[in-house]
Every structure is written in C-alpha cells, then in structure tokens.
Design a protein around this motif. Structure first.
Motif, PDB file in Angstrom:
ATOM      1  N   GLU A 135       0.871  -1.176   0.000  1.00  0.00           N
ATOM      2  CA  GLU A 135       0.000   0.000   0.000  1.00  0.00           C
ATOM      3  C   GLU A 135       0.907   1.224   0.000  1.00  0.00           C
ATOM      4  N   VAL A 136       0.684   2.156  -0.911  1.00  0.00           N
ATOM      5  CA  VAL A 136       1.532   3.343  -1.053  1.00  0.00           C
ATOM      6  C   VAL A 136       0.679   4.595  -0.832  1.00  0.00           C
ATOM      7  N   LEU A 137       1.162   5.471   0.029  1.00  0.00           N
ATOM      8  CA  LEU A 137       0.467   6.721   0.337  1.00  0.00           C
ATOM      9  C   LEU A 137       1.461   7.888   0.404  1.00  0.00           C
ATOM     10  N   PRO A 138       1.143   9.028  -0.216  1.00  0.00           N
ATOM     11  CA  PRO A 138       0.011   9.245  -1.115  1.00  0.00           C
ATOM     12  C   PRO A 138       0.337   8.716  -2.510  1.00  0.00           C
ATOM     13  N   MET A 139      -0.661   8.655  -3.346  1.00  0.00           N
ATOM     14  CA  MET A 139      -0.448   8.210  -4.721  1.00  0.00           C
ATOM     15  C   MET A 139      -0.097   9.372  -5.649  1.00  0.00           C
ATOM     16  N   ARG A 140      -0.168  10.603  -5.127  1.00  0.00           N
ATOM     17  CA  ARG A 140       0.231  11.787  -5.898  1.00  0.00           C
ATOM     18  C   ARG A 140       0.806  12.813  -4.932  1.00  0.00           C
ATOM     19  N   ARG A 154       9.190  15.891   0.576  1.00  0.00           N
ATOM     20  CA  ARG A 154       7.941  15.182   0.819  1.00  0.00           C
ATOM     21  C   ARG A 154       8.228  13.689   0.920  1.00  0.00           C
ATOM     22  N   ALA A 155       7.441  13.011   1.749  1.00  0.00           N
ATOM     23  CA  ALA A 155       7.644  11.576   1.983  1.00  0.00           C
ATOM     24  C   ALA A 155       6.542  10.764   1.316  1.00  0.00           C
ATOM     25  N   ILE A 156       6.943   9.666   0.703  1.00  0.00           N
ATOM     26  CA  ILE A 156       6.018   8.664   0.166  1.00  0.00           C
ATOM     27  C   ILE A 156       6.175   7.414   1.031  1.00  0.00           C
ATOM     28  N   GLU A 157       5.098   7.000   1.673  1.00  0.00           N
ATOM     29  CA  GLU A 157       5.157   5.841   2.572  1.00  0.00           C
ATOM     30  C   GLU A 157       4.805   4.568   1.815  1.00  0.00           C
ATOM     31  N   ILE A 158       5.667   3.576   1.945  1.00  0.00           N
ATOM     32  CA  ILE A 158       5.413   2.257   1.367  1.00  0.00           C
ATOM     33  C   ILE A 158       5.098   1.320   2.524  1.00  0.00           C
ATOM     34  N   LYS A 159       3.854   0.824   2.562  1.00  0.00           N
ATOM     35  CA  LYS A 159       3.418  -0.052   3.642  1.00  0.00           C
ATOM     36  C   LYS A 159       3.324  -1.490   3.157  1.00  0.00           C
ATOM     37  N   ASN A 160       3.592  -2.425   4.057  1.00  0.00           N
ATOM     38  CA  ASN A 160       3.275  -3.830   3.836  1.00  0.00           C
ATOM     39  C   ASN A 160       2.124  -4.154   4.775  1.00  0.00           C
ATOM     40  N   ASP A 221       7.319  -7.572  -5.086  1.00  0.00           N
ATOM     41  CA  ASP A 221       6.824  -8.928  -5.342  1.00  0.00           C
ATOM     42  C   ASP A 221       5.394  -9.101  -4.849  1.00  0.00           C
ATOM     43  N   ASP A 222       4.663  -7.975  -4.695  1.00  0.00           N
ATOM     44  CA  ASP A 222       3.241  -8.072  -4.415  1.00  0.00           C
ATOM     45  C   ASP A 222       2.575  -8.817  -5.580  1.00  0.00           C
ATOM     46  N   GLU A 223       1.778  -9.830  -5.268  1.00  0.00           N
ATOM     47  CA  GLU A 223       1.213 -10.689  -6.308  1.00  0.00           C
ATOM     48  C   GLU A 223       0.167  -9.973  -7.155  1.00  0.00           C
ATOM     49  N   ASP A 224      -0.530  -9.014  -6.549  1.00  0.00           N
ATOM     50  CA  ASP A 224      -1.595  -8.322  -7.273  1.00  0.00           C
ATOM     51  C   ASP A 224      -1.128  -6.990  -7.871  1.00  0.00           C
ATOM     52  N   GLU A 225      -0.208  -6.308  -7.216  1.00  0.00           N
ATOM     53  CA  GLU A 225       0.280  -5.003  -7.691  1.00  0.00           C
ATOM     54  C   GLU A 225       1.808  -5.007  -7.745  1.00  0.00           C
ATOM     55  N   PRO A 226       2.404  -5.638  -8.712  1.00  0.00           N
ATOM     56  CA  PRO A 226       3.873  -5.680  -8.773  1.00  0.00           C
ATOM     57  C   PRO A 226       4.501  -4.323  -9.077  1.00  0.00           C
ATOM     58  N   THR A 227       3.723  -3.394  -9.645  1.00  0.00           N
ATOM     59  CA  THR A 227       4.243  -2.065  -9.967  1.00  0.00           C
ATOM     60  C   THR A 227       3.266  -1.009  -9.473  1.00  0.00           C
ATOM     61  N   THR A 228       3.793  -0.054  -8.718  1.00  0.00           N
ATOM     62  CA  THR A 228       2.983   1.065  -8.231  1.00  0.00           C
ATOM     63  C   THR A 228       3.665   2.359  -8.644  1.00  0.00           C
ATOM     64  N   GLU A 229       2.899   3.312  -9.172  1.00  0.00           N
ATOM     65  CA  GLU A 229       3.454   4.581  -9.648  1.00  0.00           C
ATOM     66  C   GLU A 229       2.864   5.748  -8.863  1.00  0.00           C
ATOM     67  N   VAL A 230       3.754   6.686  -8.509  1.00  0.00           N
ATOM     68  CA  VAL A 230       3.351   7.891  -7.786  1.00  0.00           C
ATOM     69  C   VAL A 230       3.768   9.098  -8.614  1.00  0.00           C
ATOM     70  N   GLU A 231       2.816   9.950  -8.943  1.00  0.00           N
ATOM     71  CA  GLU A 231       3.111  11.170  -9.699  1.00  0.00           C
ATOM     72  C   GLU A 231       3.570  12.260  -8.737  1.00  0.00           C
ATOM     73  N   VAL A 232       4.610  13.002  -9.149  1.00  0.00           N
ATOM     74  CA  VAL A 232       5.145  14.111  -8.355  1.00  0.00           C
ATOM     75  C   VAL A 232       5.136  15.364  -9.222  1.00  0.00           C
ATOM     76  N   VAL A 233       4.551  16.454  -8.720  1.00  0.00           N
ATOM     77  CA  VAL A 233       4.482  17.694  -9.493  1.00  0.00           C
ATOM     78  C   VAL A 233       4.843  18.877  -8.605  1.00  0.00           C
ATOM     79  N   GLY A 234       5.264  19.957  -9.227  1.00  0.00           N
ATOM     80  CA  GLY A 234       5.575  21.192  -8.518  1.00  0.00           C
ATOM     81  C   GLY A 234       5.771  22.329  -9.496  1.00  0.00           C
ATOM     82  N   THR A 235       5.641  23.534  -9.006  1.00  0.00           N
ATOM     83  CA  THR A 235       5.806  24.724  -9.840  1.00  0.00           C
ATOM     84  C   THR A 235       6.793  25.664  -9.170  1.00  0.00           C
TER      85      THR A 235
END
Length: 522
Positions: A135-140, A154-160, A221-235
């Motif tokens: 589980e990854v938070l936030p996704m953006r 900014r921190a992106i948390e990767i949870k098991n 190696d998550d069986e259902d979500e092997p790849t998770t993408e987080v968008e990062v933006v700024g101005t």
C-alpha cells in the motif's frame, strides 16, 4: 427405642463418608472451544488467548498440552498448572507459526488434566499463511508553488499491510528536470516486514522557470500489484535576480549610465563610487518592488558613507553612491524583492567589493596650515604638473595641481594615481593612492610646505606608506621632519616589487630645500 434411632443415624453417617459420589471433582472449561487464527504472519508467532476455568469443586491440575500433527506450526505458551474451583480463571496462549504464504493449516490442541470426565480436552485449530500486500500513500505528491532557494522534502510511505515479507526490488525516479530528485540516501529497495512501512523522500529545489513533474515507480513482489506509480508535481517561483554594478562617480548622474562598470575595484579615501542595480530582473517578468543595499563588510571604525537614491523611473534605492571614509575593504550586497514578496538569492553578481589601493601614501603635520603631498612617478620630476586635467594630464607629479594624471595604460583609469584628500588649512592627512605601480621603478615622495594661508610658522611633517590598507612604514618615527614655509622635503623613495606585490621603502636623509614656486601651477 431412642437408642435404636441413634444407631441408625450413625450407620447412615458412616455409609455417606464412604460413597464415591460425594468426592470433590474438577471440571475443565476452555473458551473458545475452537481457534481460527485466520491469516497469520508468515514465519512469526501469531497468538490467540484462551480462557480456562474450573467448573467443578475440586482443584484442576493441567498436566500437559499436546498437538496433532506435531509439526511445530501450532503451539502453546503460558499454560497454567493449577486452576482453583469456582472463582479461578486462568489464561494461556495458542500459537500459530505458519511456514509459507497461502498454505492452509489444521490441527488439534489437546489439554491433558485431572478432569475425570474429560481428561484430554481437544481444541480444533486452523489458520492460513498470510500474503504480502503493498500500500503506497500518497499516490500523488503536489509540492505546489515553491520558492527558488528553498528545498522542501515530501515523503512517500510504502506499507506492507499483508502478513508476509514484502520485497521492493527497486524504486526508480524519472523527472522532466533535475529540480525534482530523490533525497540522497533514501530507500530505493529492500525488504519490508509484515505490518511495517518505510518511506521514500523526494526533494524539490527549483531553479528553472515553469512547472516540473516526475514519476516514482515502485517495483515489488506483491502478487496483485507488482508495480505502483506515484506522480510528483511542482511549480517554481524563481527569485528575482539582483544585478549590481559600480562605476566612477559622475556628479549629477545616478547609477552607471554610459560609464565603465565593475564589481571589484579599489578606491582611496574620499573616493566616491556610483552603485547601480537597475539591471535587476524578475525571471517571471514581474515587477521589482524594492532595492536594498546591504553592507556586508567594512574596515574597523569606518562608517561606509552610502546613500541610496531614486532613478528617473522612480525605483527607490535602485542606485546610490559610496564615499570611502577609511582605508580598507568594503563589501555591499544588493537585495531586490519581486511583487510576490520573494527576495533575491545571494549570488556573485549581487555583490560589489571595494578594496584599498595597492599603494597609498599619507602626509600629516602638526599645525593648521597648507602642506602638500607629491608623488612623482619613476623618471619624473617634482613640479611636472602637465596639463593638470583630471584623467588626461600626463604630468609626472601627482599633487594638488595634478590631482589625477593618466599614467601607465592611457586607455584605463584603474592604474592611475589620485590625490584622494587635499587639506589647505588643517593638519592632514593628505592622501595619494595608486593601483598597479610600475615594477622596479623608483617613486619619489615629497612634502612641500606651501603655506598658502601665510601662517608663517614652522611645522613637523610625517609620512606613512600603506600597502592594501596596511601601514608598513612611518617616517620619521619621532616628532616629524621640521619644515619652514616654502621647504620641499624628499622624504621617501618607493620601489614596487611585482613578485611579492609589496614595496621597498628607502628613507632619504637629504635635507629640505626651499622651493616656494611649487605652490603655483605654472
């Protein structure tokens, strides 16, 4: 008759004491009577608490606990040995230690006790080996508008959130600009234990105009979500650029229009320089709201006589002038603010450094009258005033009638001497300063008692030599050289050494001579 009744009662009493139905017996009660562990954390002990009560009147004694199958997957901890009747309540832990994810486990826990009715109480057990789940938070991640010169993180948390070890094979980062980047040393791969988490940190330090975006890709190696993408933006909100220049002062002209400019220069005492910050800009095209000249360094005891002014476009403080009031190093920084309230950053082009001249000569005396200082270039002669015109005269004697002659490079004013201070009714000091002296040549230093105010008394004169603001020689060291009106004293000979960038001082022992005509320009 009465005796017969007593005998009958006695016999009945003895008969009750030998009857096994009246013995106090324990009775084991276990809650729950079946245990479902659900999804258990793999390769870790998982616990369910059982309550053991004694529903009988005798003391309950627990002998042992056994498991079928005896594979080590199921176990027990904190098993009580004795449970008192009626009021006593004890607890124990059933343990589930799954070996692999997804695997289903079933078994039986048998509690052996002195309960005569249920000496081996069986408790069914079942559980499943848990699975890893990311589980990854936030996704953006949106940094919003970030000022140049800052670097928020900014921190992106990767949870098991699953029940097995999660392996992050890699964290990759792709960006439209180097302004967005992973923080050095942040997590980029490894294992995350069940029900724990880690963080990936992203930094935004904008230096380019416009918006920026990036993508954090987390492979696991998550069986259902092997790849998770987080968008990062700024101005980016870029800071205004403070552009500072200095130039030789032109009376009545603010700033440095149509004048040679510099950021690193030398100036003698009473030398004035113009400052100009009108080239400062806002990268976003906005307005510069304010200008501020900040004094960074000055010599001890100096005031740094700086005054800001208004230019023709009514930009208060964009220009100004500095008058050097004491020999030494001065440094100013221009700070401008844009219409969004953001100040300029500290960059080299926002600084102006004014340093002391390479060579400086001072003359002081002890009576309020007119004594003149003369510096004669190598091969020149005292009294050679040339045309006397500032900046163009080629006369070899720099003094009150030839205040700023053009020596050495005729196209540059930066290697020319200057009479920085001329005193006609005080006790000095008179000061002549010079950058880039001729190497190896002998400069002659004179003091001439002009007495233009006809004071008519003798004076005692002293000469000082400074190299880049440091006094290296004082002559004479006692009461000073005695001079009568009209006297010319050749006090010192100075030879500049290019290799060491210093000066050799020779004290001349010649007596003063009478040269009253030096008080005239022709």
């Amino acid at each position: 008759m009465r005796r017969a009744i007593l005998i009958a009662v006695a016999l009945n009493t003895f008969a009750c004491s030998d009857d096994p139905l009246v013995r106090l017996q324990p009775k084991i009660v276990v809650e729950p009577n079946a245990v479902d562990f659900g999804d258990g954390i793999v390769n870790r002990d998982n616990f369910v608490e059982l309550t053991i009560t004694n529903g009988g009147e005798g003391v309950l004694e627990i002998d042992r606990v056994t498991f079928t199958p005896d594979s080590g997957v199921f176990g027990a901890q904190d098993v009580p040995e004795v449970v008192q009747p009626i009021v006593d309540e004890q607890t124990m832990l059933a343990v589930f230690h799954p070996r692999a994810p997804h695997e289903i486990y079933e078994g039986t826990m048998t509690i052996h006790s002195n309960d005569p009715v249920t000496p081996a109480l069986e408790v069914p057990l079942d559980g499943v080996g848990g699975v890893r789940e990311i589980e990854v938070l936030p996704m953006r991640v949106d940094f919003g508008v970030v000022n140049e010169g800052t670097a928020p993180v900014r921190a992106i948390e990767i949870k098991n959130v699953g029940k097995d070890i999660l392996t992050i094979t890699r964290v990759t980062f792709t960006s439209t600009s180097t302004d967005l980047a992973l923080v050095a040393g942040t997590f980029t791969g490894g294992t995350i234990e069940a029900l724990t988490s880690t963080i990936v940190e992203v930094r935004y330090s904008p230096v380019d105009l416009g918006s920026d975006s990036a993508l954090v890709t987390i492979s696991s190696d998550d069986e259902d979500e092997p790849t998770t993408e987080v968008e990062v933006v700024g101005t980016a909100n870029l800071a205004p650029r403070a552009i500072a220049w200095a130039c030789e002062r032109t009376p009545g002209t603010p700033g440095c229009e149509n004048a040679p400019t510099f950021r690193d220069a030398s100036a003698g005492v009473r030398r004035a320089l113009n400052f100009d910050g009108r080239e400062s800009t806002d990268p976003e095209g906005g307005r510069i709201d304010s200008y501020r000249w900040e004094l960074i360094e000055k010599p001890d005891g100096a005031a740094g006589l700086f005054q800001s002014s208004e230019d023709r476009q009514d930009r208060r403080g964009a220009t100004g002038d500095l008058q050097v009031d004491r020999v030494g190093r001065y440094e100013y920084r221009l700070i401008v603010r844009d219409e969004r309230g953001l100040d300029s950053l500290d960059r080299p082009e926002s600084h102006i450094v004014v340093r002391p001249k390479d060579l400086e000569v001072r003359l002081v005396w002890d009576v309020g009258t007119d004594v003149d200082l003369h510096l004669v270039r190598p091969g020149g002669s005292v009294g050679d005033y040339g045309s006397g015109q500032v900046g163009t005269s080629t006369g070899s004697d720099c003094s009150s009638f030839n205040r700023s002659p053009n020596w050495n490079d005729p196209m540059s004013p930066f290697d020319d001497p200057s009479l920085d201070r001329d005193v006609v009714s005080g006790e000095g000091p008179e000061i002549i300063s010079l950058d880039a002296p001729e190497a190896g040549g002998a400069y002659e230093v004179y003091a001439h008692y002009c007495d233009s105010r006809n004071v008519g008394v003798n004076v005692h004169a002293t000469l000082e030599v400074l190299v880049r603001g440091e006094v290296i020689a004082t002559y004479p060291t006692d009461a000073g050289q005695r001079l009568v009106p009209g006297d010319l004293w050749n006090g010192l000979t100075l030879t500049w050494d290019l290799a060491s960038e210093s000066v050799m001082v020779v004290e001349n022992a010649t007596a003063p001579t009478s040269r009253p005509q030096l008080c005239r320009s022709n």
